[in-house]
Design a protein around this motif. Structure first.
Motif, PDB file in Angstrom:
ATOM      1  N   ARG A  73       0.799  -1.223   0.000  1.00  0.00           N
ATOM      2  CA  ARG A  73       0.000   0.000   0.000  1.00  0.00           C
ATOM      3  C   ARG A  73       0.834   1.276   0.000  1.00  0.00           C
ATOM      4  O   ARG A  73       0.446   2.261  -0.648  1.00  0.00           O
ATOM      5  CB  ARG A  73      -0.939  -0.011   1.210  1.00  0.00           C
ATOM      6  CG  ARG A  73      -1.799   1.218   1.373  1.00  0.00           C
ATOM      7  CD  ARG A  73      -2.644   1.514   0.141  1.00  0.00           C
ATOM      8  NE  ARG A  73      -3.533   0.437  -0.219  1.00  0.00           N
ATOM      9  CZ  ARG A  73      -4.428   0.528  -1.196  1.00  0.00           C
ATOM     10  NH1 ARG A  73      -4.517   1.642  -1.918  1.00  0.00           N
ATOM     11  NH2 ARG A  73      -5.208  -0.499  -1.474  1.00  0.00           N
ATOM     12  N   PHE A  74       1.953   1.300   0.728  1.00  0.00           N
ATOM     13  CA  PHE A  74       2.700   2.551   0.858  1.00  0.00           C
ATOM     14  C   PHE A  74       3.127   3.133  -0.493  1.00  0.00           C
ATOM     15  O   PHE A  74       2.847   4.307  -0.782  1.00  0.00           O
ATOM     16  CB  PHE A  74       3.919   2.370   1.768  1.00  0.00           C
ATOM     17  CG  PHE A  74       4.776   3.598   1.866  1.00  0.00           C
ATOM     18  CD1 PHE A  74       4.356   4.695   2.616  1.00  0.00           C
ATOM     19  CD2 PHE A  74       5.990   3.674   1.191  1.00  0.00           C
ATOM     20  CE1 PHE A  74       5.135   5.849   2.683  1.00  0.00           C
ATOM     21  CE2 PHE A  74       6.768   4.818   1.256  1.00  0.00           C
ATOM     22  CZ  PHE A  74       6.339   5.907   2.011  1.00  0.00           C
ATOM     23  N   PRO A  75       3.819   2.368  -1.366  1.00  0.00           N
ATOM     24  CA  PRO A  75       4.213   2.968  -2.654  1.00  0.00           C
ATOM     25  C   PRO A  75       3.004   3.332  -3.517  1.00  0.00           C
ATOM     26  O   PRO A  75       3.033   4.345  -4.225  1.00  0.00           O
ATOM     27  CB  PRO A  75       5.068   1.877  -3.315  1.00  0.00           C
ATOM     28  CG  PRO A  75       4.713   0.615  -2.604  1.00  0.00           C
ATOM     29  CD  PRO A  75       4.340   1.000  -1.215  1.00  0.00           C
ATOM     30  N   THR A 125      -2.737  11.439   4.440  1.00  0.00           N
ATOM     31  CA  THR A 125      -3.481  10.545   3.539  1.00  0.00           C
ATOM     32  C   THR A 125      -2.731   9.240   3.308  1.00  0.00           C
ATOM     33  O   THR A 125      -3.313   8.148   3.363  1.00  0.00           O
ATOM     34  CB  THR A 125      -3.731  11.255   2.196  1.00  0.00           C
ATOM     35  OG1 THR A 125      -4.471  12.456   2.419  1.00  0.00           O
ATOM     36  CG2 THR A 125      -4.507  10.356   1.253  1.00  0.00           C
ATOM     37  N   ILE A 126      -1.436   9.354   3.025  1.00  0.00           N
ATOM     38  CA  ILE A 126      -0.619   8.154   2.779  1.00  0.00           C
ATOM     39  C   ILE A 126      -0.579   7.263   4.015  1.00  0.00           C
ATOM     40  O   ILE A 126      -0.728   6.038   3.930  1.00  0.00           O
ATOM     41  CB  ILE A 126       0.803   8.560   2.354  1.00  0.00           C
ATOM     42  CG1 ILE A 126       0.761   9.278   1.001  1.00  0.00           C
ATOM     43  CG2 ILE A 126       1.720   7.339   2.279  1.00  0.00           C
ATOM     44  CD1 ILE A 126       2.071   9.944   0.623  1.00  0.00           C
ATOM     45  N   PHE A 127      -0.374   7.862   5.184  1.00  0.00           N
ATOM     46  CA  PHE A 127      -0.310   7.091   6.427  1.00  0.00           C
ATOM     47  C   PHE A 127      -1.645   6.395   6.719  1.00  0.00           C
ATOM     48  O   PHE A 127      -1.673   5.223   7.113  1.00  0.00           O
ATOM     49  CB  PHE A 127       0.066   8.011   7.593  1.00  0.00           C
ATOM     50  CG  PHE A 127       0.044   7.328   8.931  1.00  0.00           C
ATOM     51  CD1 PHE A 127       1.082   6.477   9.308  1.00  0.00           C
ATOM     52  CD2 PHE A 127      -1.017   7.516   9.815  1.00  0.00           C
ATOM     53  CE1 PHE A 127       1.063   5.830  10.540  1.00  0.00           C
ATOM     54  CE2 PHE A 127      -1.046   6.884  11.039  1.00  0.00           C
ATOM     55  CZ  PHE A 127       0.001   6.029  11.408  1.00  0.00           C
ATOM     56  N   LYS A 128      -2.755   7.102   6.515  1.00  0.00           N
ATOM     57  CA  LYS A 128      -4.076   6.537   6.804  1.00  0.00           C
ATOM     58  C   LYS A 128      -4.360   5.325   5.925  1.00  0.00           C
ATOM     59  O   LYS A 128      -4.820   4.287   6.412  1.00  0.00           O
ATOM     60  CB  LYS A 128      -5.144   7.605   6.591  1.00  0.00           C
ATOM     61  CG  LYS A 128      -6.558   7.126   6.866  1.00  0.00           C
ATOM     62  CD  LYS A 128      -7.572   8.234   6.615  1.00  0.00           C
ATOM     63  CE  LYS A 128      -8.999   7.714   6.831  1.00  0.00           C
ATOM     64  NZ  LYS A 128      -9.997   8.772   6.539  1.00  0.00           N
ATOM     65  N   LYS A 129      -4.085   5.450   4.623  1.00  0.00           N
ATOM     66  CA  LYS A 129      -4.355   4.337   3.704  1.00  0.00           C
ATOM     67  C   LYS A 129      -3.423   3.151   3.981  1.00  0.00           C
ATOM     68  O   LYS A 129      -3.852   1.990   3.944  1.00  0.00           O
ATOM     69  CB  LYS A 129      -4.203   4.811   2.263  1.00  0.00           C
ATOM     70  CG  LYS A 129      -5.280   5.785   1.834  1.00  0.00           C
ATOM     71  CD  LYS A 129      -5.101   6.191   0.381  1.00  0.00           C
ATOM     72  CE  LYS A 129      -6.236   7.119  -0.060  1.00  0.00           C
ATOM     73  NZ  LYS A 129      -6.075   7.520  -1.477  1.00  0.00           N
ATOM     74  N   THR A 130      -2.162   3.442   4.246  1.00  0.00           N
ATOM     75  CA  THR A 130      -1.206   2.362   4.531  1.00  0.00           C
ATOM     76  C   THR A 130      -1.562   1.648   5.830  1.00  0.00           C
ATOM     77  O   THR A 130      -1.504   0.413   5.913  1.00  0.00           O
ATOM     78  CB  THR A 130       0.221   2.935   4.628  1.00  0.00           C
ATOM     79  OG1 THR A 130       0.542   3.625   3.424  1.00  0.00           O
ATOM     80  CG2 THR A 130       1.232   1.827   4.853  1.00  0.00           C
TER      81      THR A 130
END
Length: 251
Positions: free
Chosen positions: A78-80, A101-106
């Motif tokens: 998910r992170f990349p 946003t990136i942290f929440k999705k990851t």
């Protein structure tokens, strides 16, 4: 004239025993060479399979390791993806908002995957012990564990869950087709011909939905298609406009 050989009862019993032994060996080798095309259980391979019965400690370590593996793999996947999609499509370019946003999705992806793997392994252990099966090589164990765990972890519709469910669904669809070909229910050559129809129908429907019912497509797919098909600029008149035409994105 050859002398007549007397066959005693002991000789006959020994010959019969050797014949039975050879026949059993031939059947065993045939079972190993011929793949199982049965849609249901194979008694010898599934039920009577020799396998080590896991101890209670083995089960606990397997469950804990499953949670760890799910979290780590979720972060790797998910992170990349979240990083690239956020940089391309986000409207708010602030570092703080993009990082959030990136942290929440990851976090959601990794924790959900970790919870599912842990839940699945826990249910495998519970079902196996309730049914008193000696090992895990029973289809019903994995069907029940996957179904119950999937409903608990992936059953709530969120953007991440929905994306993962659709991804898995597309993969199992192709897996079932291959399984049908392997078992002899479909002709592999015919499926290659039908694949042309499958691809044509898929792209015909998605282009219709995009042009006339874009609101029914997922936001990420619609955004990607808008960039591809509705991202036009006026004809460039000089070198500066040509560079702008090549480098500028209106999405």
């Amino acid at each position: 004239m050859e002398p007549e050989v007397e066959i005693t009862q002991a000789d006959e019993s020994q010959y019969l025993a050797e014949s039975i032994s050879e026949r059993k060996s031939d059947i065993a080798h045939q079972d190993e060479a011929i793949p199982d095309k049965s849609m249901f259980l194979n008694w010898n391979k599934d039920i009577l399979r020799l396998a080590k019965t896991p101890t209670f400690q083995d089960d606990l370590w397997s469950i804990a390791r499953g949670f760890r593996n799910g979290c780590v793999y979720g972060i790797k996947i998910r992170f990349p993806h979240a990083l690239v999609m956020t940089l391309i499509f986000t409207n708010d370019r602030s570092i703080q908002n993009m990082s959030r946003t990136i942290f929440k999705k990851t976090k959601e992806h990794s924790l959900h995957l970790g919870h599912f793997v842990m839940m699945y392994k826990l249910l495998v252990v519970v079902v196996r012990r309730i049914l008193r099966y000696p090992h895990n090589h029973f289809p019903i164990i994995h069907l029940l564990a996957g179904g119950i765990g999937g409903g608990i972890v992936w059953g709530k519709r969120t953007a991440i869950n929905h994306q993962i469910n659709l991804y898995v669904f597309s993969r199992i669809f192709m897996g079932l087709v291959r399984s049908g070909v392997e078992r002899g229910y479909f002709d592999g050559t015919a499926w290659k011909k039908w694949y042309l129809f499958f691809a044509s129908l898929t792209w015909a429907i998605v282009m219709y939905l995009f042009e006339f019912e874009e609101h029914n497509l997922s936001r990420s797919l619609a955004a990607s298609m808008r960039y591809l098909y509705h991202n036009e600029m006026k004809k460039p008149g000089d070198v500066k406009q040509i560079w702008q035409w090549l480098s500028t994105s209106s999405v």
